[in-house]
Design a protein around this motif. Structure first.
Motif, short mmCIF file in Angstrom:
data_model
loop_
_atom_site.label_atom_id
_atom_site.label_comp_id
_atom_site.label_asym_id
_atom_site.label_seq_id
_atom_site.Cartn_x
_atom_site.Cartn_y
_atom_site.Cartn_z
N GLY A 59 0.82 -1.21 0.00
CA GLY A 59 0.00 0.00 0.00
C GLY A 59 0.85 1.26 0.00
N LEU A 60 1.90 1.26 0.82
CA LEU A 60 2.79 2.42 0.86
C LEU A 60 3.51 2.61 -0.47
CD1 LEU A 60 4.34 2.01 4.43
CD2 LEU A 60 2.67 3.72 3.70
N PHE A 61 3.90 1.50 -1.08
CA PHE A 61 4.60 1.58 -2.37
C PHE A 61 3.69 2.17 -3.45
CE2 PHE A 61 5.93 -0.34 -6.43
CZ PHE A 61 7.26 0.10 -6.47
N LEU A 62 2.43 1.74 -3.49
CA LEU A 62 1.50 2.27 -4.48
C LEU A 62 1.19 3.74 -4.21
CD1 LEU A 62 -0.97 -0.74 -4.81
CD2 LEU A 62 0.72 0.02 -6.49
N ALA A 63 1.09 4.10 -2.93
CA ALA A 63 0.87 5.51 -2.59
C ALA A 63 2.06 6.36 -3.02
CB ALA A 63 0.63 5.66 -1.09
N MET A 64 3.27 5.81 -2.84
CA MET A 64 4.47 6.52 -3.28
C MET A 64 4.44 6.76 -4.78
SD MET A 64 8.40 5.13 -3.47
CE MET A 64 7.87 4.03 -4.81
N LEU A 65 4.09 5.71 -5.55
CA LEU A 65 4.03 5.86 -7.00
C LEU A 65 3.01 6.93 -7.40
CD1 LEU A 65 4.22 2.17 -8.29
CD2 LEU A 65 6.02 3.91 -8.32
N SER A 66 1.86 6.95 -6.71
CA SER A 66 0.83 7.93 -7.03
C SER A 66 1.34 9.36 -6.81
CB SER A 66 -0.41 7.69 -6.17
OG SER A 66 -0.95 6.41 -6.41
N LEU A 67 2.01 9.58 -5.68
CA LEU A 67 2.51 10.92 -5.38
C LEU A 67 3.63 11.33 -6.34
CD1 LEU A 67 2.53 10.80 -1.49
CD2 LEU A 67 1.07 12.19 -2.93
N LEU A 68 4.46 10.38 -6.74
CA LEU A 68 5.52 10.70 -7.70
C LEU A 68 4.93 11.07 -9.06
CD1 LEU A 68 8.28 8.05 -6.87
CD2 LEU A 68 8.15 10.43 -6.17
N ALA A 73 3.66 15.53 -12.87
CA ALA A 73 2.75 16.36 -13.66
C ALA A 73 2.92 17.85 -13.36
CB ALA A 73 1.30 15.95 -13.40
N ARG A 74 3.82 18.19 -12.45
CA ARG A 74 4.19 19.56 -12.12
C ARG A 74 2.98 20.41 -11.68
NH1 ARG A 74 8.20 22.25 -16.27
NH2 ARG A 74 8.44 23.59 -14.43
N ARG A 296 6.53 19.12 -2.96
CA ARG A 296 5.75 18.62 -1.81
C ARG A 296 5.35 17.17 -2.03
NH1 ARG A 296 1.35 23.54 -1.07
NH2 ARG A 296 2.83 25.27 -0.88
N PHE A 297 4.82 16.87 -3.22
CA PHE A 297 4.33 15.52 -3.50
C PHE A 297 5.50 14.54 -3.64
CE2 PHE A 297 1.11 18.47 -4.98
CZ PHE A 297 -0.06 17.90 -4.49
N ILE A 298 6.57 14.99 -4.28
CA ILE A 298 7.73 14.11 -4.45
C ILE A 298 8.34 13.80 -3.09
CG2 ILE A 298 10.05 13.96 -5.41
CD1 ILE A 298 9.03 15.66 -7.76
N GLY A 299 8.45 14.82 -2.23
CA GLY A 299 9.03 14.60 -0.91
C GLY A 299 8.24 13.62 -0.08
N VAL A 300 6.90 13.79 -0.05
CA VAL A 300 6.06 12.86 0.72
C VAL A 300 6.12 11.47 0.09
CG1 VAL A 300 3.70 12.35 1.47
CG2 VAL A 300 4.52 14.70 1.49
#
Length: 320
Positions: A59-68, A73-74, A296-300
């Motif tokens: 779940g954390l891995f998929l959330a990471m991919l989503s935020l990246l 998309a800037r 912000r999204f990349i960092g989280v």
């Protein structure tokens, strides 16, 4: 929120596909376990573990991919940033009526305490100056970023520090404008973005007309936020112990704020005054800019990736 490259959000479809594949494999695995008839052997090769643990890293891995993907998309958003050379002049009434005890321990002491909090919450790069006024006005601390000098100036606020009696609201505004014009060598030709925050408990009784001073503030482009502090029940002790009523009067302050584009506030207690200062602090010396917030999204996302790796290594001795 807007996006500089919104088409890149289509990559989220890949994340959804991974989620669907993961759920499919988990369901297939459970069906295989049901068909496995040698329960003793099954318990050895797949011992019981808390079911939720094996899903956390995924779940954390998929959330990471989503935020990246979102960061890729800037995204950009409106961000409040402090203005360069932003200057705030704090003007405090130190007339005798400020010794009224309708606000504990008295109006002036409460005003000093709230002023300390107001200054502490302002961005460190703001220039802040201090003006004391009664029958006339004087700059106690020239506008600067030195907060220690400003706090010391606030501590020096006392009844009679200006040497005359009365309430000179117009003089306080004029003196504050002079303080702003003396900020630096460029201030005369290129005035800094500025604001005056003026606290008093009464109407103007001496010095120049507040309307005249307000017009000067309008010409300088400096809004004046005013605070009427105290209650209608305020009294001070005269000689012989005879109390003198000093009810709060905010008419002059309301008029000044209205014509200069500032805001008028009323406070009857220390708590109310702190809230007023908090409200003012959120509006002074800022501008709104459209900025890229992808970091912000990349960092989280990276933090979630580290959490996924840490959980997987802790529980299963492997990376996800």
């Amino acid at each position: 929120m807007n996006w500089e490259s919104p088409h890149r959000l289509w990559l989220l479809a890949g994340v959804v596909g991974l989620l669907a594949g993961y759920l499919f494999l988990q369901r297939r695995r459970s069906r295989y376990a049901v068909r496995f008839t040698n329960l003793r052997l099954l318990d050895r090769v797949a011992p019981n573990r808390p079911a939720w643990r094996r899903h956390v890293p995924a779940g954390l891995f998929l959330a990471m991919l989503s935020l990246l993907v979102v960061g890729f998309a800037r995204p950009n958003a409106d961000v409040r940033v402090p203005r360069e050379r932003a200057t705030v002049m704090v003007a405090v009434d130190v007339s005798t009526s400020m010794l009224a005890t309708d606000v504990a321990p008295n109006r002036l002491a409460a005003a000093k305490s709230a002023a300390h909090g107001f200054v502490a919450d302002l961005p460190k790069q703001f220039n802040v100056g201090l003006v004391a006024f009664a029958g006339n006005a004087s700059v106690l601390v020239a506008p600067d970023t030195n907060r220690k000098a400003l706090d010391a100036g606030i501590d020096r606020l006392a009844e009679g520090v200006t040497g005359t009696q009365g309430t000179a609201i117009g003089e306080a505004i004029n003196t504050s404008l002079e303080g702003i014009r003396s900020l630096d060598a460029k201030a005369a030709e290129t005035p800094p973005p500025s604001r005056i925050v003026l606290l008093s408990d009464g109407a103007n009784t001496s010095g120049r007309d507040p309307e005249t001073a307000a017009n000067e503030a309008i010409e300088a482009g400096v809004p004046v936020d005013t605070i009427s502090f105290g209650t209608v029940d305020g009294t001070i002790n005269q000689g012989g112990g005879q109390p003198l009523r000093v009810p709060v009067d905010g008419d002059s302050l309301r008029a000044v704020a209205g014509v200069t584009g500032g805001a008028y506030h009323e406070a009857e207690s220390s708590d109310e005054l702190r809230k007023v200062y908090d409200n003012i602090g959120t509006s002074v010396g800022y501008r709104t800019e459209r900025q890229d917030v992808s970091a912000r999204f990349i960092g989280v996302g990276l933090l979630l990736g580290l959490a996924a790796a840490g959980g997987s290594m802790l529980w299963f001795s492997r990376l996800p």
